[in-house]
Design a protein around this motif. Structure first.
Motif, PDB file in Angstrom:
ATOM      1  N   VAL A  42       0.769  -1.163  -0.159  1.00 52.43           N
ATOM      2  CA  VAL A  42      -0.056   0.052   0.060  1.00 52.43           C
ATOM      3  C   VAL A  42       1.199   1.352  -0.065  1.00 52.43           C
ATOM      4  CG1 VAL A  42      -1.768   1.358   1.254  1.00 52.43           C
ATOM      5  CG2 VAL A  42      -1.892  -1.253   0.880  1.00 52.43           C
ATOM      6  N   ASP A  43       1.909   1.093   0.892  1.00 52.70           N
ATOM      7  CA  ASP A  43       2.911   2.358   0.675  1.00 52.70           C
ATOM      8  C   ASP A  43       3.519   2.657  -0.833  1.00 52.70           C
ATOM      9  OD1 ASP A  43       2.489   2.746   3.421  1.00 52.70           O
ATOM     10  OD2 ASP A  43       4.260   1.578   4.010  1.00 52.70           O
ATOM     11  N   ASP A  44       3.766   1.642  -1.411  1.00 52.47           N
ATOM     12  CA  ASP A  44       4.318   1.915  -2.821  1.00 52.47           C
ATOM     13  C   ASP A  44       3.114   2.652  -3.685  1.00 52.47           C
ATOM     14  OD1 ASP A  44       6.685   0.433  -2.195  1.00 52.47           O
ATOM     15  OD2 ASP A  44       5.595  -1.511  -2.753  1.00 52.47           O
ATOM     16  N   CYS A  45       1.964   1.929  -3.623  1.00 53.20           N
ATOM     17  CA  CYS A  45       1.035   2.858  -4.249  1.00 53.20           C
ATOM     18  C   CYS A  45       0.852   4.230  -3.885  1.00 53.20           C
ATOM     19  CB  CYS A  45      -0.248   2.007  -4.117  1.00 53.20           C
ATOM     20  SG  CYS A  45      -0.325   0.304  -4.642  1.00 53.20           S
ATOM     21  N   ALA A  46       0.899   4.426  -2.645  1.00 53.64           N
ATOM     22  CA  ALA A  46       0.604   5.880  -2.038  1.00 53.64           C
ATOM     23  C   ALA A  46       1.913   6.646  -2.641  1.00 53.64           C
ATOM     24  CB  ALA A  46       0.541   5.695  -0.470  1.00 53.64           C
ATOM     25  N   THR A  47       3.024   6.303  -2.596  1.00 53.50           N
ATOM     26  CA  THR A  47       4.186   6.809  -2.961  1.00 53.50           C
ATOM     27  C   THR A  47       3.961   7.207  -4.629  1.00 53.50           C
ATOM     28  OG1 THR A  47       5.534   5.570  -1.198  1.00 53.50           O
ATOM     29  CG2 THR A  47       6.573   6.651  -3.536  1.00 53.50           C
ATOM     30  N   VAL A  48       3.807   6.383  -5.304  1.00 49.56           N
ATOM     31  CA  VAL A  48       3.595   6.453  -6.761  1.00 49.56           C
ATOM     32  C   VAL A  48       2.355   7.438  -7.173  1.00 49.56           C
ATOM     33  CG1 VAL A  48       3.022   5.426  -8.940  1.00 49.56           C
ATOM     34  CG2 VAL A  48       4.846   4.335  -7.498  1.00 49.56           C
ATOM     35  N   SER A  49       1.351   7.328  -6.208  1.00 54.01           N
ATOM     36  CA  SER A  49      -0.062   8.168  -6.550  1.00 54.01           C
ATOM     37  C   SER A  49       0.316   9.711  -6.159  1.00 54.01           C
ATOM     38  CB  SER A  49      -1.000   7.600  -5.678  1.00 54.01           C
ATOM     39  OG  SER A  49      -2.196   8.419  -5.701  1.00 54.01           O
ATOM     40  N   ASN A  50       1.173   9.721  -5.090  1.00 50.52           N
ATOM     41  CA  ASN A  50       1.401  11.304  -4.690  1.00 50.52           C
ATOM     42  C   ASN A  50       2.416  11.839  -5.670  1.00 50.52           C
ATOM     43  OD1 ASN A  50      -0.026  11.075  -2.382  1.00 50.52           O
ATOM     44  ND2 ASN A  50       1.678  10.383  -1.011  1.00 50.52           N
ATOM     45  N   GLN A  51       3.316  11.110  -6.013  1.00 50.55           N
ATOM     46  CA  GLN A  51       4.227  11.680  -7.176  1.00 50.55           C
ATOM     47  C   GLN A  51       3.374  11.879  -8.232  1.00 50.55           C
ATOM     48  OE1 GLN A  51       7.395  12.694  -6.556  1.00 50.55           O
ATOM     49  NE2 GLN A  51       8.016  13.219  -8.772  1.00 50.55           N
ATOM     50  N   LEU A  52       2.681  11.095  -8.886  1.00 51.93           N
ATOM     51  CA  LEU A  52       1.877  11.085 -10.312  1.00 51.93           C
ATOM     52  C   LEU A  52       1.065  12.508 -10.110  1.00 51.93           C
ATOM     53  CD1 LEU A  52       1.157   7.752 -11.418  1.00 51.93           C
ATOM     54  CD2 LEU A  52       2.896   9.367 -12.490  1.00 51.93           C
ATOM     55  N   THR A  53       0.463  12.523  -8.866  1.00 53.32           N
ATOM     56  CA  THR A  53      -0.798  13.649  -8.746  1.00 53.32           C
ATOM     57  C   THR A  53       0.078  15.028  -8.669  1.00 53.32           C
ATOM     58  OG1 THR A  53      -1.960  12.337  -7.078  1.00 53.32           O
ATOM     59  CG2 THR A  53      -2.077  14.698  -7.001  1.00 53.32           C
ATOM     60  N   ARG A  54       1.361  15.109  -8.140  1.00 50.75           N
ATOM     61  CA  ARG A  54       2.154  16.154  -8.351  1.00 50.75           C
ATOM     62  C   ARG A  54       2.414  16.610  -9.611  1.00 50.75           C
ATOM     63  NH1 ARG A  54       5.493  14.005  -4.248  1.00 50.75           N
ATOM     64  NH2 ARG A  54       4.315  14.117  -2.498  1.00 50.75           N
ATOM     65  N   VAL A  55       3.061  15.537 -10.318  1.00 53.81           N
ATOM     66  CA  VAL A  55       3.643  15.977 -11.713  1.00 53.81           C
ATOM     67  C   VAL A  55       2.298  16.221 -12.662  1.00 53.81           C
ATOM     68  CG1 VAL A  55       4.537  14.559 -13.695  1.00 53.81           C
ATOM     69  CG2 VAL A  55       5.449  14.370 -11.605  1.00 53.81           C
ATOM     70  N   PHE A  56       1.166  15.662 -12.706  1.00 57.65           N
ATOM     71  CA  PHE A  56       0.070  15.843 -13.410  1.00 57.65           C
ATOM     72  C   PHE A  56      -0.293  17.136 -13.137  1.00 57.65           C
ATOM     73  CE2 PHE A  56      -1.382  11.174 -13.503  1.00 57.65           C
ATOM     74  CZ  PHE A  56      -0.565  10.774 -14.625  1.00 57.65           C
ATOM     75  N   GLU A  57      -0.322  17.769 -11.967  1.00 56.41           N
ATOM     76  CA  GLU A  57      -0.580  19.101 -11.670  1.00 56.41           C
ATOM     77  C   GLU A  57       0.259  20.127 -12.437  1.00 56.41           C
ATOM     78  OE1 GLU A  57      -0.927  21.998  -7.654  1.00 56.41           O
ATOM     79  OE2 GLU A  57      -1.876  19.648  -7.606  1.00 56.41           O
ATOM     80  N   VAL A  58       1.570  19.889 -12.314  1.00 61.22           N
ATOM     81  CA  VAL A  58       2.385  20.839 -12.843  1.00 61.22           C
ATOM     82  C   VAL A  58       2.492  20.654 -14.491  1.00 61.22           C
ATOM     83  CG1 VAL A  58       4.978  21.038 -13.319  1.00 61.22           C
ATOM     84  CG2 VAL A  58       4.155  20.702 -11.228  1.00 61.22           C
ATOM     85  N   GLU A  59       2.351  19.501 -15.079  1.00 61.66           N
ATOM     86  CA  GLU A  59       1.989  19.372 -16.468  1.00 61.66           C
ATOM     87  C   GLU A  59       0.577  19.377 -16.945  1.00 61.66           C
ATOM     88  OE1 GLU A  59       4.494  18.734 -18.460  1.00 61.66           O
ATOM     89  OE2 GLU A  59       5.861  18.746 -17.105  1.00 61.66           O
ATOM     90  N   ASN A  60      -0.468  19.889 -16.108  1.00 61.84           N
ATOM     91  CA  ASN A  60      -1.729  20.266 -16.610  1.00 61.84           C
ATOM     92  C   ASN A  60      -2.324  18.877 -17.232  1.00 61.84           C
ATOM     93  OD1 ASN A  60      -1.894  22.844 -15.459  1.00 61.84           O
ATOM     94  ND2 ASN A  60      -0.870  23.588 -17.425  1.00 61.84           N
ATOM     95  N   ILE A  61      -2.081  17.769 -16.589  1.00 58.99           N
ATOM     96  CA  ILE A  61      -2.936  16.644 -17.222  1.00 58.99           C
ATOM     97  C   ILE A  61      -4.183  16.464 -16.578  1.00 58.99           C
ATOM     98  CG2 ILE A  61      -2.807  14.094 -17.535  1.00 58.99           C
ATOM     99  CD1 ILE A  61       0.543  14.242 -17.887  1.00 58.99           C
ATOM    100  N   ASP A  62      -5.287  16.361 -17.381  1.00 65.19           N
ATOM    101  CA  ASP A  62      -6.691  16.564 -16.876  1.00 65.19           C
ATOM    102  C   ASP A  62      -7.163  15.089 -16.570  1.00 65.19           C
ATOM    103  OD1 ASP A  62      -8.704  17.920 -15.947  1.00 65.19           O
ATOM    104  OD2 ASP A  62      -9.693  17.800 -18.083  1.00 65.19           O
ATOM    105  N   TYR A  63      -7.810  14.891 -15.453  1.00 67.42           N
ATOM    106  CA  TYR A  63      -8.304  13.591 -15.052  1.00 67.42           C
ATOM    107  C   TYR A  63      -9.211  13.930 -13.932  1.00 67.42           C
ATOM    108  CZ  TYR A  63      -4.818  13.470 -11.222  1.00 67.42           C
ATOM    109  OH  TYR A  63      -4.122  13.428 -10.054  1.00 67.42           O
TER     110      TYR A  63
END
Length: 144
Positions: A42-63
């Motif tokens: 679960v910690d692995d999933c949380a780590t990847v999720s948090n990183q992707l959320t930050r990167v998607f926000e910076v890159e304006n990826i809409d979901y």
């Protein structure tokens, strides 16, 4: 933008393998499947999720919703390396078109590996050689 390539860059940068990326256009769900040899927590999933959320926000990826999980026991096989890694396992495989002048698209058997661009699948009748580009979907079959 190649979303799968972008996600793969982020995921591999964190030390994980990207198994699959699915985007449902209607529900706007982005599903990311990750793996690592020791297994996913679960910690692995949380780590990847948090990183992707930050990167998607910076890159304006809409979901609307991001889902990060392990591929599960019935892990999809997509790349040549997957077919090499899981040799000896039982799999189910579906092709884009029927093979061998027949009407069969669904196959199951023991994965013997990958060679010369072909998936090697052992069945009672012998070993089938299925070109990777003909594979629509392949999954491990869990053994209990």
């Amino acid at each position: 933008m190649d979303l799968a390539g972008f996600v793969e860059q982020v995921v591999t940068g964190l030390g994980y393998e990207l198994v699959d990326v699915e985007m449902s256009p209607r529900a706007r769900l982005l599903r990311v499947l990750i793996d690592v040899p020791r297994g996913i927590t679960v910690d692995d999933c949380a780590t990847v999720s948090n990183q992707l959320t930050r990167v998607f926000e910076v890159e304006n990826i809409d979901y609307d919703r991001l889902e990060v999980s392990s591929p599960g026991l019935d892990r999809p096989l997509k790349k040549a390396a997957d077919f090499e890694r899981f040799a000896g396992e039982t799999i189910q495989l579906r092709t884009h078109l029927p093979l061998n002048n027949g009407n069969q698209r669904n196959f199951s058997g023991v994965l013997k590996g990958f060679a010369d661009g072909k998936v090697l699948l052992a069945q009672d009748a012998g070993v089938l050689e299925i070109p990777l580009e003909e594979v629509e979907k392949a999954r491990l079959v869990p053994q209990f």
